[in-house]
Design a protein around this motif. Sequence first.
Motif, PDB file in Angstrom:
ATOM      1  N   CYS A 187       0.839  -1.196   0.000  1.00  0.00           N
ATOM      2  CA  CYS A 187       0.000   0.000   0.000  1.00  0.00           C
ATOM      3  C   CYS A 187       0.876   1.249   0.000  1.00  0.00           C
ATOM      4  O   CYS A 187       2.050   1.205   0.355  1.00  0.00           O
ATOM      5  CB  CYS A 187      -0.885   0.049   1.249  1.00  0.00           C
ATOM      6  SG  CYS A 187      -1.797  -1.462   1.581  1.00  0.00           S
ATOM      7  N   ASP A 188       0.271   2.353  -0.370  1.00  0.00           N
ATOM      8  CA  ASP A 188       0.930   3.649  -0.248  1.00  0.00           C
ATOM      9  C   ASP A 188      -0.144   4.728  -0.285  1.00  0.00           C
ATOM     10  O   ASP A 188      -1.259   4.503  -0.772  1.00  0.00           O
ATOM     11  CB  ASP A 188       1.942   3.877  -1.367  1.00  0.00           C
ATOM     12  CG  ASP A 188       2.903   5.007  -1.018  1.00  0.00           C
ATOM     13  OD1 ASP A 188       2.970   5.374   0.180  1.00  0.00           O
ATOM     14  OD2 ASP A 188       3.574   5.525  -1.919  1.00  0.00           O
ATOM     15  N   ALA A 189       0.189   5.890   0.249  1.00  0.00           N
ATOM     16  CA  ALA A 189      -0.730   7.027   0.231  1.00  0.00           C
ATOM     17  C   ALA A 189       0.043   8.289  -0.084  1.00  0.00           C
ATOM     18  O   ALA A 189       1.198   8.446   0.307  1.00  0.00           O
ATOM     19  CB  ALA A 189      -1.432   7.168   1.580  1.00  0.00           C
ATOM     20  N   LEU A 194      -4.738   7.114  -2.845  1.00  0.00           N
ATOM     21  CA  LEU A 194      -4.321   5.895  -2.177  1.00  0.00           C
ATOM     22  C   LEU A 194      -3.945   4.861  -3.218  1.00  0.00           C
ATOM     23  O   LEU A 194      -4.538   4.822  -4.299  1.00  0.00           O
ATOM     24  CB  LEU A 194      -5.457   5.308  -1.309  1.00  0.00           C
ATOM     25  CG  LEU A 194      -6.153   6.208  -0.296  1.00  0.00           C
ATOM     26  CD1 LEU A 194      -7.242   5.403   0.412  1.00  0.00           C
ATOM     27  CD2 LEU A 194      -5.165   6.757   0.707  1.00  0.00           C
ATOM     28  N   VAL A 196      -3.588   0.705  -3.332  1.00  0.00           N
ATOM     29  CA  VAL A 196      -3.695  -0.595  -2.671  1.00  0.00           C
ATOM     30  C   VAL A 196      -3.937  -1.664  -3.725  1.00  0.00           C
ATOM     31  O   VAL A 196      -4.746  -2.556  -3.571  1.00  0.00           O
ATOM     32  CB  VAL A 196      -4.873  -0.609  -1.660  1.00  0.00           C
ATOM     33  CG1 VAL A 196      -4.739  -1.789  -0.705  1.00  0.00           C
ATOM     34  CG2 VAL A 196      -4.974   0.683  -0.895  1.00  0.00           C
ATOM     35  N   TYR A 209      -4.629   9.442   5.685  1.00  0.00           N
ATOM     36  CA  TYR A 209      -4.807   8.628   4.494  1.00  0.00           C
ATOM     37  C   TYR A 209      -3.944   7.375   4.519  1.00  0.00           C
ATOM     38  O   TYR A 209      -4.295   6.353   3.929  1.00  0.00           O
ATOM     39  CB  TYR A 209      -4.542   9.460   3.247  1.00  0.00           C
ATOM     40  CG  TYR A 209      -5.588  10.533   3.076  1.00  0.00           C
ATOM     41  CD1 TYR A 209      -6.933  10.235   3.255  1.00  0.00           C
ATOM     42  CD2 TYR A 209      -5.233  11.841   2.780  1.00  0.00           C
ATOM     43  CE1 TYR A 209      -7.900  11.209   3.130  1.00  0.00           C
ATOM     44  CE2 TYR A 209      -6.204  12.824   2.665  1.00  0.00           C
ATOM     45  CZ  TYR A 209      -7.534  12.507   2.839  1.00  0.00           C
ATOM     46  OH  TYR A 209      -8.492  13.471   2.724  1.00  0.00           O
ATOM     47  N   GLU A 210      -2.807   7.439   5.189  1.00  0.00           N
ATOM     48  CA  GLU A 210      -2.020   6.222   5.347  1.00  0.00           C
ATOM     49  C   GLU A 210      -2.790   5.195   6.176  1.00  0.00           C
ATOM     50  O   GLU A 210      -2.779   3.997   5.884  1.00  0.00           O
ATOM     51  CB  GLU A 210      -0.680   6.541   5.994  1.00  0.00           C
ATOM     52  CG  GLU A 210       0.287   7.239   5.038  1.00  0.00           C
ATOM     53  CD  GLU A 210       1.589   7.621   5.708  1.00  0.00           C
ATOM     54  OE1 GLU A 210       1.635   7.616   6.956  1.00  0.00           O
ATOM     55  OE2 GLU A 210       2.553   7.938   4.984  1.00  0.00           O
ATOM     56  N   THR A 213      -5.548   3.816   4.072  1.00  0.00           N
ATOM     57  CA  THR A 213      -5.014   2.872   3.097  1.00  0.00           C
ATOM     58  C   THR A 213      -4.935   1.466   3.683  1.00  0.00           C
ATOM     59  O   THR A 213      -5.340   0.482   3.053  1.00  0.00           O
ATOM     60  CB  THR A 213      -3.618   3.313   2.625  1.00  0.00           C
ATOM     61  OG1 THR A 213      -3.695   4.626   2.099  1.00  0.00           O
ATOM     62  CG2 THR A 213      -3.084   2.377   1.551  1.00  0.00           C
ATOM     63  N   SER A 216      -8.392   0.103   4.109  1.00  0.00           N
ATOM     64  CA  SER A 216      -8.955  -0.295   2.824  1.00  0.00           C
ATOM     65  C   SER A 216      -8.412  -1.655   2.394  1.00  0.00           C
ATOM     66  O   SER A 216      -9.151  -2.507   1.903  1.00  0.00           O
ATOM     67  CB  SER A 216      -8.632   0.756   1.758  1.00  0.00           C
ATOM     68  OG  SER A 216      -9.187   2.013   2.085  1.00  0.00           O
ATOM     69  N   ALA A 261       2.822   0.493  -5.685  1.00  0.00           N
ATOM     70  CA  ALA A 261       1.851   1.151  -4.806  1.00  0.00           C
ATOM     71  C   ALA A 261       2.096   2.657  -4.744  1.00  0.00           C
ATOM     72  O   ALA A 261       1.150   3.448  -4.719  1.00  0.00           O
ATOM     73  CB  ALA A 261       1.912   0.543  -3.411  1.00  0.00           C
ATOM     74  N   SER A 265      -0.673   5.479  -5.940  1.00  0.00           N
ATOM     75  CA  SER A 265      -1.207   6.541  -5.087  1.00  0.00           C
ATOM     76  C   SER A 265      -1.064   7.915  -5.736  1.00  0.00           C
ATOM     77  O   SER A 265      -1.844   8.822  -5.454  1.00  0.00           O
ATOM     78  CB  SER A 265      -0.505   6.528  -3.731  1.00  0.00           C
ATOM     79  OG  SER A 265       0.835   6.975  -3.846  1.00  0.00           O
ATOM     80  N   PRO A 286     -12.700   4.532  -0.790  1.00  0.00           N
ATOM     81  CA  PRO A 286     -12.211   4.152   0.535  1.00  0.00           C
ATOM     82  C   PRO A 286     -13.274   4.375   1.595  1.00  0.00           C
ATOM     83  O   PRO A 286     -14.265   5.068   1.357  1.00  0.00           O
ATOM     84  CB  PRO A 286     -11.015   5.097   0.744  1.00  0.00           C
ATOM     85  CG  PRO A 286     -11.336   6.286  -0.085  1.00  0.00           C
ATOM     86  CD  PRO A 286     -12.073   5.778  -1.287  1.00  0.00           C
TER      87      PRO A 286
END
Length: 295
Positions: A187-189, A194, A196, A209-210, A213, A216, A261, A265, A286
């Motif tokens: 994952c990453d934000a 985002l 995922v 948001y992290e 993520t 989610s 990821a 994002s 999300p």
Amino acid sequence: MSLVLWIAIHVCGIEGLLAYMDDTFAFDADCNLYPYEPYGSSFPSKQLALLRLWDYLNIPHSQHKQLYGDTLTIIGFHVDPVSMVISLPKESTDFLVSAIREFVNEASRCRRTLREWQKLLGWINWGLNSSYDKIAGRHIASAPIYLNKRSINDLLWIADMFECYEGVHLLTNTTWELHDADLCIFCDASLTGLGVGFIADLEDNIFWYEAITVLSALQWSTTLPLPLSCMFDSFSAVELLIASRIDLRVWHIPGEQNTIADALSRQLFSVIAQYAPFLRISSFTPPRVTSGLLR
């Protein structure tokens, strides 16, 4: 008691001894039992040594409180060292659920005194920050405090968790590393989205948001076939983990090692095409906040 523990550990050599107020407990790998004449009974070696220390120091004790076994109830929690789980006993869970519902449903004009709030929140002092906010700065024990919608939701949610999932396991021993995981989700934000394995548009707070993520990714993982599937019908990551029995670990991976990821994002599709030209990309919505609850 702290001084007694120091003597027990450093003078009598009773290793691993712990205490909470005047409740003392430990583990003992020695499976043998040894006689303690004053009680006409036998005890594990560490317990026997502690009883003899108490006798030497003239500390009173009673036989019915000298417990041992494969599992024990320690300061109100059921401790199972075989499965490495600590949980509330069912009778304690039922009593707590009943007290929470009575606190909410039978409150006179939706008000409870500060003393009543403190008593209940001392009982369930984890996970209810918004309820603690309600009594912050209050000092008069008999002063009535209004139960607003948010605090009622908090209290009823935790009652539902205990009631629906047969208590909450407070500790589980599952030591594992990344290569042991059944499922890995990268994952990453960023401030704009985002990533995922899917993408979503966002704005503002990167720390929020992290967290969203990870939630989610967790929510998506519950839609997979068994053994990774579970029921998901609520707003909380805590409830999701309890319901699914998912053991979650979150590792930080530097952006340069989390290329796909990171690019997702930021919606850098040309970068994604370089690394994974056949990657299928889908958008998703999300979890969102409505009326103070995540959905």
